[in-house]
Design a protein around this motif. Structure first.
Motif, PDB file in Angstrom:
ATOM      1  N   HIS A 108       0.836  -1.194   0.000  1.00  0.00           N
ATOM      2  CA  HIS A 108       0.000   0.000   0.000  1.00  0.00           C
ATOM      3  C   HIS A 108       0.874   1.248   0.000  1.00  0.00           C
ATOM      4  O   HIS A 108       1.892   1.305   0.692  1.00  0.00           O
ATOM      5  CB  HIS A 108      -0.891  -0.008   1.262  1.00  0.00           C
ATOM      6  CG  HIS A 108      -1.726   1.223   1.433  1.00  0.00           C
ATOM      7  ND1 HIS A 108      -1.782   1.920   2.605  1.00  0.00           N
ATOM      8  CD2 HIS A 108      -2.545   1.875   0.574  1.00  0.00           C
ATOM      9  CE1 HIS A 108      -2.611   2.957   2.473  1.00  0.00           C
ATOM     10  NE2 HIS A 108      -3.083   2.946   1.248  1.00  0.00           N
ATOM     11  N   HIS A 154       0.472   5.758  -0.312  1.00  0.00           N
ATOM     12  CA  HIS A 154      -0.357   6.960  -0.492  1.00  0.00           C
ATOM     13  C   HIS A 154       0.576   8.128  -0.234  1.00  0.00           C
ATOM     14  O   HIS A 154       1.072   8.302   0.878  1.00  0.00           O
ATOM     15  CB  HIS A 154      -1.544   6.982   0.479  1.00  0.00           C
ATOM     16  CG  HIS A 154      -2.291   8.286   0.429  1.00  0.00           C
ATOM     17  ND1 HIS A 154      -3.166   8.602  -0.594  1.00  0.00           N
ATOM     18  CD2 HIS A 154      -2.269   9.372   1.248  1.00  0.00           C
ATOM     19  CE1 HIS A 154      -3.656   9.818  -0.386  1.00  0.00           C
ATOM     20  NE2 HIS A 154      -3.131  10.295   0.718  1.00  0.00           N
ATOM     21  N   GLN A 158      -4.479  16.254  -3.193  1.00  0.00           N
ATOM     22  CA  GLN A 158      -4.543  17.432  -4.087  1.00  0.00           C
ATOM     23  C   GLN A 158      -3.297  17.482  -4.993  1.00  0.00           C
ATOM     24  O   GLN A 158      -2.617  18.503  -5.105  1.00  0.00           O
ATOM     25  CB  GLN A 158      -4.729  18.729  -3.255  1.00  0.00           C
ATOM     26  CG  GLN A 158      -4.913  20.041  -4.045  1.00  0.00           C
ATOM     27  CD  GLN A 158      -6.006  19.982  -5.119  1.00  0.00           C
ATOM     28  OE1 GLN A 158      -6.872  19.130  -5.101  1.00  0.00           O
ATOM     29  NE2 GLN A 158      -5.948  20.884  -6.067  1.00  0.00           N
ATOM     30  N   GLY A 211      -4.715   7.406  -2.872  1.00  0.00           N
ATOM     31  CA  GLY A 211      -5.562   8.384  -3.580  1.00  0.00           C
ATOM     32  C   GLY A 211      -4.724   9.577  -3.967  1.00  0.00           C
ATOM     33  O   GLY A 211      -3.555   9.430  -4.294  1.00  0.00           O
ATOM     34  N   LEU A 225      -9.601   6.953  -3.790  1.00  0.00           N
ATOM     35  CA  LEU A 225      -9.857   8.358  -4.137  1.00  0.00           C
ATOM     36  C   LEU A 225     -10.920   8.957  -3.232  1.00  0.00           C
ATOM     37  O   LEU A 225     -11.953   8.341  -2.971  1.00  0.00           O
ATOM     38  CB  LEU A 225     -10.302   8.455  -5.594  1.00  0.00           C
ATOM     39  CG  LEU A 225      -9.247   8.036  -6.622  1.00  0.00           C
ATOM     40  CD1 LEU A 225      -9.829   8.020  -8.017  1.00  0.00           C
ATOM     41  CD2 LEU A 225      -8.046   8.981  -6.565  1.00  0.00           C
ATOM     42  N   TYR A 260      -4.998  25.189   6.003  1.00  0.00           N
ATOM     43  CA  TYR A 260      -3.994  25.012   4.930  1.00  0.00           C
ATOM     44  C   TYR A 260      -3.799  26.267   4.077  1.00  0.00           C
ATOM     45  O   TYR A 260      -3.099  26.210   3.073  1.00  0.00           O
ATOM     46  CB  TYR A 260      -4.416  23.889   3.973  1.00  0.00           C
ATOM     47  CG  TYR A 260      -4.903  22.626   4.609  1.00  0.00           C
ATOM     48  CD1 TYR A 260      -4.042  21.827   5.364  1.00  0.00           C
ATOM     49  CD2 TYR A 260      -6.215  22.198   4.432  1.00  0.00           C
ATOM     50  CE1 TYR A 260      -4.502  20.654   5.936  1.00  0.00           C
ATOM     51  CE2 TYR A 260      -6.677  21.026   4.996  1.00  0.00           C
ATOM     52  CZ  TYR A 260      -5.807  20.255   5.752  1.00  0.00           C
ATOM     53  OH  TYR A 260      -6.260  19.093   6.312  1.00  0.00           O
ATOM     54  N   TYR A 269     -13.771  17.174   2.512  1.00  0.00           N
ATOM     55  CA  TYR A 269     -13.051  17.748   3.648  1.00  0.00           C
ATOM     56  C   TYR A 269     -13.670  19.048   4.157  1.00  0.00           C
ATOM     57  O   TYR A 269     -12.957  19.943   4.605  1.00  0.00           O
ATOM     58  CB  TYR A 269     -11.563  17.929   3.292  1.00  0.00           C
ATOM     59  CG  TYR A 269     -10.913  16.648   2.836  1.00  0.00           C
ATOM     60  CD1 TYR A 269     -10.829  15.560   3.696  1.00  0.00           C
ATOM     61  CD2 TYR A 269     -10.419  16.497   1.542  1.00  0.00           C
ATOM     62  CE1 TYR A 269     -10.263  14.360   3.280  1.00  0.00           C
ATOM     63  CE2 TYR A 269      -9.850  15.293   1.114  1.00  0.00           C
ATOM     64  CZ  TYR A 269      -9.773  14.241   1.999  1.00  0.00           C
ATOM     65  OH  TYR A 269      -9.217  13.058   1.599  1.00  0.00           O
TER      66      TYR A 269
HETATM   67  N1  LLP Z   1      -5.750   7.090   1.274  1.00  0.00           N
HETATM   68  C1  LLP Z   1      -5.098   7.500   2.375  1.00  0.00           C
HETATM   69  C2  LLP Z   1      -4.251   6.565   3.102  1.00  0.00           C
HETATM   70  C3  LLP Z   1      -5.238   8.836   2.797  1.00  0.00           C
HETATM   71  O1  LLP Z   1      -4.582   9.253   3.864  1.00  0.00           O
HETATM   72  C4  LLP Z   1      -6.066   9.724   2.058  1.00  0.00           C
HETATM   73  C5  LLP Z   1      -6.232  11.109   2.477  1.00  0.00           C
HETATM   74  C6  LLP Z   1      -6.749   9.227   0.932  1.00  0.00           C
HETATM   75  C7  LLP Z   1      -6.545   7.906   0.561  1.00  0.00           C
HETATM   76  C8  LLP Z   1      -7.654  10.086   0.094  1.00  0.00           C
HETATM   77  O2  LLP Z   1      -6.920  11.099  -0.521  1.00  0.00           O
HETATM   78  P1  LLP Z   1      -7.614  12.058  -1.607  1.00  0.00           P
HETATM   79  O3  LLP Z   1      -7.928  11.254  -2.808  1.00  0.00           O
HETATM   80  O4  LLP Z   1      -8.837  12.661  -0.961  1.00  0.00           O
HETATM   81  O5  LLP Z   1      -6.580  13.086  -1.879  1.00  0.00           O
HETATM   82  N2  LLP Z   1      -7.953  17.442   4.880  1.00  0.00           N
HETATM   83  C9  LLP Z   1      -7.057  17.636   3.753  1.00  0.00           C
HETATM   84  C10 LLP Z   1      -6.816  16.366   2.996  1.00  0.00           C
HETATM   85  C11 LLP Z   1      -6.254  15.277   3.875  1.00  0.00           C
HETATM   86  C12 LLP Z   1      -6.080  13.961   3.135  1.00  0.00           C
HETATM   87  C13 LLP Z   1      -5.843  12.872   4.098  1.00  0.00           C
HETATM   88  N3  LLP Z   1      -5.643  11.599   3.496  1.00  0.00           N
HETATM   89  C14 LLP Z   1      -7.649  18.719   2.858  1.00  0.00           C
HETATM   90  O6  LLP Z   1      -8.664  19.299   3.216  1.00  0.00           O
HETATM   91  O7  LLP Z   1      -7.063  19.047   1.829  1.00  0.00           O
END
Ligand code: LLP
Length: 393
Positions: free
Chosen positions: A182, A184, A188, A223, A263, A305, A361
């Motif tokens: 795994h 990540h 963004q 993601g 995602l 942020y 978020y």
């Molecule tokens: N997988 C893992 C292990 C993660 O930690 C995350 C997000 C995702 C998947 C999903 O990521 P995405 O596709 O949404 O980028 N609060 C912040 C974003 C924190 C993301 C945390 N981890 C914001 O508002 O930008």
């Protein structure tokens, strides 16, 4: 003194979700992974609103969870337990037991100690869960430092030291099946080269895994695909084509290994917005403040942020003259500001303002600070309180 009544009776603030945009996004993902061994697990942390979850589950997506509550909520929403993956650096014993009793698809492990705890609990429950090792590939996600996770300095994933130690412990770990990897690296991410770099690192790591641990039967690349916060209408659907093509190309040499994606933002961000009312317009010599009835408690991203969301006046009148405003919330923190010097049609008390790209978020990160009333799906506080009084003789 004359008090102006609020022009709009709309019960703000609230999160507005356009389900047509969500459906179009889900369709775009499905059409881009058709015919591939690609599986998308929706990262529930992005938005845990039950209606959204049910809709995503109905479209046969899997779920990516980071707590016991998320696992139980995913199952309640209709996600197949086998399609659930569970990540997180700090899983409690109770949460691991929830994962084990529901026989979820995969537990992504982030430390050697955690692997031993899972093995011990699995022995007690007489189950043999599938485990993926979350490795830190040291790839720069070229994103905001607070949402970057794949660098050696970040707390996520097994360290190289722990991976080596794991190899010595393998013979003791009889109640788990280590079959996956795994990764990540952050959130963004809008530069596809970053994902191409991740693929390169993954291809370097897999032979080592197979040589030392055994056959790899599941690869999870995490993601992180970003969205366009500046132009949410023009780019309502994120670049899934570029994203999945990068993995198709970067991982062509992998045959017969299913690739899993987690995602979050790219699935739900553009379908949501935060609607909030102007409570007061305050003028100083060189600034106008529009004080809204929503604040960092409903959308924390700008305060946390420094993120920028498009702000629009709803139902603007074409004769409105544009002015510049600092659009601020009611919370007693100076960081409670959605945007500075934002050009908007003239605002008056009672006008409704829309803050765009809030499907991800926003609701899931909302708070009760300042005694705010819960809106949307706001969770009850989970942490209990312990009060103590020290009496000195
Ligand atoms: N997988 C893992 C292990 C993660 O930690 C995350 C997000 C995702 C998947 C999903 O990521 P995405 O596709 O949404 O980028 N609060 C912040 C974003 C924190 C993301 C945390 N981890 C914001 O508002 O930008």
């Amino acid at each position: 003194m004359c008090t102006k009544k609020l022009k709009s009776m709309e019960n703000t603030p609230y999160y507005f979700y356009d389900l047509d945009v969500l459906d179009a996004t889900l369709e775009a993902i499905k059409s881009n992974i058709m015919g591939e061994s690609f599986y998308v697990h929706y990262a529930i942390k992005a938005n845990n609103n039950m209606e959204i979850l049910k809709r995503i589950a109905k479209n046969n997506f899997g779920a990516d969870c980071v707590s016991g509550w998320e696992i139980e909520t995913a199952i309640e929403a209709g996600f197949d337990p086998q399609s659930i993956v569970f990540a997180g650096v700090g899983k409690t014993d109770e949460e691991i037991i929830i994962a084990l009793t529901h026989k979820i698809g995969m537990i992504n492990c982030e430390s050697l100690e955690e692997i031993h705890v899972i093995n011990q609990l699995a022995t007690q429950l007489n189950v043999c869960p599938k485990i993926a090792l979350r490795l830190n590939p040291n790839v720069n996600a070229l994103t905001h430092e607070k949402i970057s996770t794949g660098l050696a300095e970040n707390k996520f994933g097994l360290t190289v030291l722990e991976f080596k130690a794991l190899l010595n412990d393998l013979s003791e770990l009889n109640s788990i099946d280590i079959t996956g990897l795994h990764f990540h690296i952050g959130s963004q991410i809008t530069t596809m080269d970053v994902f191409a770099n991740l693929c390169e690192r993954i291809l370097e790591i897999i032979p080592e895994f197979e040589q030392k641990i055994g056959p790899l039967t599941s690869l999870n690349v995490g993601g992180g695909l970003g969205i366009d916060y500046d132009q949410p209408d023009l780019n309502a659907i994120p670049d899934f084509q570029g994203y999945f093509n990068t993995f198709k190309k970067g991982l062509t040499s992998l045959v017969n290994i299913p690739v899993h994606f987690e995602l979050g933002r790219s699935i739900v961000a553009q379908c949501g917005s935060l609607r909030t009312k102007v409570l007061y317009v305050k003028r100083s010599e060189n600034k106008n403040f529009a004080v809204m009835d929503a604040g960092m408690t409903e959308l924390m991203r700008p305060a946390l942020y420094g993120s920028v969301h498009k702000i629009e006046k709803l139902n603007a009148d074409p004769v409105d003259v544009a002015q510049f405003y600092d659009v601020v919330g009611p919370i007693c923190e100076s960081s409670d500001c959605f945007g500075k010097d934002i050009r908007l049609p003239e605002l008056h008390r009672g006008d409704i303002v829309t803050i765009r790209s809030c499907g991800a978020y926003a609701e899931s990160m909302s708070l009760r600070y300042n005694g705010r009333e819960a809106i949307g799906n706001n969770l009850k506080p989970k942490v209990s309180t312990s009060l103590r009084m020290l009496k000195y003789a």
